[in-house]
Design a protein around this motif. Structure first.
Motif, mmCIF file in Angstrom:
data_model
loop_
_atom_site.group_PDB
_atom_site.id
_atom_site.type_symbol
_atom_site.label_atom_id
_atom_site.label_comp_id
_atom_site.label_asym_id
_atom_site.label_seq_id
_atom_site.Cartn_x
_atom_site.Cartn_y
_atom_site.Cartn_z
ATOM 1 N N TYR A 1 47.354 40.949 45.564
ATOM 2 C CA TYR A 1 48.449 41.155 46.510
ATOM 3 C C TYR A 1 49.385 42.159 45.854
ATOM 4 O O TYR A 1 49.952 41.868 44.800
ATOM 5 C CB TYR A 1 49.212 39.857 46.809
ATOM 6 N N GLY A 2 49.517 43.360 46.431
ATOM 7 C CA GLY A 2 50.432 44.308 45.823
ATOM 8 C C GLY A 2 50.043 45.752 46.019
ATOM 9 O O GLY A 2 49.341 46.108 46.984
ATOM 10 N N ASP A 3 50.487 46.595 45.109
ATOM 11 C CA ASP A 3 50.325 48.040 45.204
ATOM 12 C C ASP A 3 48.858 48.425 45.400
ATOM 13 O O ASP A 3 47.987 48.028 44.621
ATOM 14 C CB ASP A 3 50.872 48.687 43.927
ATOM 15 N N VAL A 4 48.597 49.209 46.434
ATOM 16 C CA VAL A 4 47.215 49.550 46.791
ATOM 17 C C VAL A 4 46.600 50.514 45.781
ATOM 18 O O VAL A 4 45.452 50.340 45.353
ATOM 19 C CB VAL A 4 47.154 50.128 48.212
ATOM 20 N N ALA A 5 47.346 51.542 45.385
ATOM 21 C CA ALA A 5 46.792 52.530 44.462
ATOM 22 C C ALA A 5 46.455 51.897 43.115
ATOM 23 O O ALA A 5 45.390 52.179 42.536
ATOM 24 C CB ALA A 5 47.782 53.679 44.280
ATOM 25 N N MET A 6 47.340 51.039 42.622
ATOM 26 C CA MET A 6 47.064 50.381 41.344
ATOM 27 C C MET A 6 45.885 49.434 41.469
ATOM 28 O O MET A 6 45.071 49.305 40.546
ATOM 29 C CB MET A 6 48.303 49.637 40.858
ATOM 30 N N MET A 7 45.772 48.748 42.608
ATOM 31 C CA MET A 7 44.638 47.859 42.833
ATOM 32 C C MET A 7 43.331 48.642 42.801
ATOM 33 O O MET A 7 42.350 48.221 42.165
ATOM 34 C CB MET A 7 44.795 47.146 44.174
ATOM 35 N N LYS A 8 43.295 49.795 43.440
ATOM 36 C CA LYS A 8 42.064 50.578 43.469
ATOM 37 C C LYS A 8 41.700 51.075 42.070
ATOM 38 O O LYS A 8 40.512 51.120 41.708
ATOM 39 C CB LYS A 8 42.207 51.737 44.447
ATOM 40 N N ALA A 9 42.697 51.429 41.279
ATOM 41 C CA ALA A 9 42.424 51.839 39.905
ATOM 42 C C ALA A 9 41.866 50.670 39.091
ATOM 43 O O ALA A 9 40.937 50.840 38.281
ATOM 44 C CB ALA A 9 43.703 52.375 39.256
ATOM 45 N N ALA A 10 42.416 49.475 39.313
ATOM 46 C CA ALA A 10 41.920 48.285 38.621
ATOM 47 C C ALA A 10 40.468 48.005 39.015
ATOM 48 O O ALA A 10 39.622 47.704 38.160
ATOM 49 C CB ALA A 10 42.806 47.085 38.935
ATOM 50 N N PRO B 1 49.441 43.231 53.542
ATOM 51 C CA PRO B 1 49.487 43.899 54.857
ATOM 52 C C PRO B 1 49.252 45.406 54.770
ATOM 53 O O PRO B 1 50.186 46.198 54.671
ATOM 54 C CB PRO B 1 50.906 43.591 55.342
ATOM 55 N N ASP B 2 47.997 45.799 54.814
ATOM 56 C CA ASP B 2 47.640 47.217 54.822
ATOM 57 C C ASP B 2 46.374 47.364 55.654
ATOM 58 O O ASP B 2 45.316 46.833 55.305
ATOM 59 C CB ASP B 2 47.415 47.726 53.394
ATOM 60 N N ASP B 3 46.467 48.098 56.749
ATOM 61 C CA ASP B 3 45.356 48.200 57.700
ATOM 62 C C ASP B 3 44.157 48.960 57.148
ATOM 63 O O ASP B 3 43.059 48.886 57.717
ATOM 64 C CB ASP B 3 45.837 48.882 58.990
ATOM 65 N N THR B 4 44.333 49.687 56.056
ATOM 66 C CA THR B 4 43.212 50.450 55.500
ATOM 67 C C THR B 4 42.316 49.607 54.600
ATOM 68 O O THR B 4 41.205 50.017 54.280
ATOM 69 C CB THR B 4 43.732 51.650 54.671
ATOM 70 N N LEU B 5 42.791 48.423 54.218
ATOM 71 C CA LEU B 5 42.070 47.649 53.209
ATOM 72 C C LEU B 5 40.757 47.035 53.694
ATOM 73 O O LEU B 5 39.805 46.978 52.911
ATOM 74 C CB LEU B 5 42.985 46.576 52.636
ATOM 75 N N PRO B 6 40.662 46.530 54.936
ATOM 76 C CA PRO B 6 39.374 45.940 55.344
ATOM 77 C C PRO B 6 38.194 46.894 55.172
ATOM 78 O O PRO B 6 37.130 46.503 54.668
ATOM 79 C CB PRO B 6 39.610 45.583 56.808
ATOM 80 N N ASP B 7 38.377 48.152 55.565
ATOM 81 C CA ASP B 7 37.287 49.126 55.409
ATOM 82 C C ASP B 7 37.010 49.412 53.934
ATOM 83 O O ASP B 7 35.849 49.564 53.526
ATOM 84 C CB ASP B 7 37.638 50.432 56.136
ATOM 85 N N ARG C 1 39.270 36.979 52.006
ATOM 86 C CA ARG C 1 40.658 37.196 52.435
ATOM 87 C C ARG C 1 41.226 35.851 52.883
ATOM 88 O O ARG C 1 40.659 35.181 53.755
ATOM 89 C CB ARG C 1 40.748 38.198 53.573
ATOM 90 N N ASN C 2 42.333 35.450 52.262
ATOM 91 C CA ASN C 2 42.945 34.168 52.596
ATOM 92 C C ASN C 2 43.544 34.206 53.999
ATOM 93 O O ASN C 2 44.169 35.188 54.388
ATOM 94 C CB ASN C 2 44.041 33.823 51.580
#
Length: 298
Positions: free
Chosen positions: A10-19, A41-47, A63-64
């Motif tokens: 849950y959190g920053d999308v760019a950092m999550m993708k790097a992780a 809450p980010d609509d791009t994440l499911p894809d 996804r909870n």
């Protein structure tokens, strides 16, 4: 021996993708990667997550239905563990390519329940740095194990050391699955739940391998949830409750030195003192009273 990499998110999308990329880039390929999305809450994440699962059979995605919070999501991750070794990684931290191979080697000793490998700290921009608190962590770690490349520690000695100051980096720690499942995270804690889990395993006889090989980058945010909780006093109220439990548990086991260290919780108090100027500058007067109470509490 497949390793479970659990990834509560849950959190920053760019950092999550790097992780995520850092996990998939491991030199050791024998792992299962389970992402547990707490409803960010980010609509791009499911894809994005669907693409990960389709591209790599080692990746699972959950996804909870409702937001569980950090502790609840950690507990859910524990329930999804299937293999003998598990790491619960931070969604903004980075594994260096040698992380899994380093912890796998340490678990060759069947008595080891916890592995703390070498860690370097990075800031919001990914630059390596070492704040004062992390210098203290390094000092306490070396005081316990010396400067050997690897040491196995157990019992009152490590309990006492962790009560003086918590030098573990939770997202980098790897655990024996049967130990983490037996004890799980205490539900009442949101900040010290990782230290409480380690203490529970140590109290039950578990041993820790401390490895100097640097293989993980821990991201230190200046305004993280734990730092905000520290400024308004919530973190220290939780720490006091935990230390009080440790005093009772250690005394019951006859670990009197560890009980004294828990009663004093010296670096926790010094941390409260160090935050006082920042609390004053922000005018957080209720937090100031709580910090002062924690610092001078008998």
């Amino acid at each position: 021996m497949t390793i479970d990499v659990m990834f509560p998110y849950y959190g920053d999308v760019a950092m999550m993708k790097a992780a995520v990329s850092s996990v998939l880039a491991q030199d050791d390929k024998d792992f299962r990667f389970t992402i547990v999305d707490d409803g960010y809450p980010d609509d791009t994440l499911p894809d994005y997550f669907a693409g990960l699962v389709a591209a790599d059979g080692r990746v699972r995605y959950h996804r909870n239905e409702v937001n569980l919070g950090a502790n609840g999501n950690y507990k859910k991750c524990v329930g999804l563990v299937e293999h003998d070794i598990v790491v619960i990684m931070g969604a903004d931290d980075l594994m260096l390519p040698n992380y899994l191979s380093t912890v796998r080697k340490a678990f060759q000793d069947p008595e080891v329940s916890i592995v703390q490998p070498g860690v370097e700290v990075i800031d919001e921009n990914g630059s390596v740095y070492q704040p004062l608190g992390d210098s203290v962590k390094q000092f306490l770690r070396h005081k316990l194990v010396g400067k050997t490349s690897e040491a196995i520690v157990a019992g009152e000695a490590i309990a006492q050391s962790l009560m003086v100051g918590d030098w573990l980096y939770f997202p980098s720690v790897a655990w024996r699955a049967d130990a983490i499942k037996k004890h799980d995270f205490r539900p009442q804690y949101d900040v010290v739940q990782d230290l409480a889990l380690a203490v529970d395993i140590i109290l039950s006889g578990g041993k820790m391998a401390v490895v100097d090989t640097v293989c993980f980058q821990y991201r230190r945010h200046r305004e993280s949830d734990s730092s905000v909780r520290a400024l308004d006093g919530r973190r220290f109220a939780e720490e006091r409750a935990f230390f009080d439990e440790c005093v009772r548990d250690f005394a019951a086991k006859g670990w009197n030195a560890a009980a004294r260290a828990a009663r004093l919780h010296l670096t926790s108090r010094l941390n409260a003192v160090s935050l006082t100027p920042k609390v004053v500058s922000k005018g957080m007067w209720p937090g100031l009273r709580k910090l002062a109470t924690h610092a001078v509490r008998p």
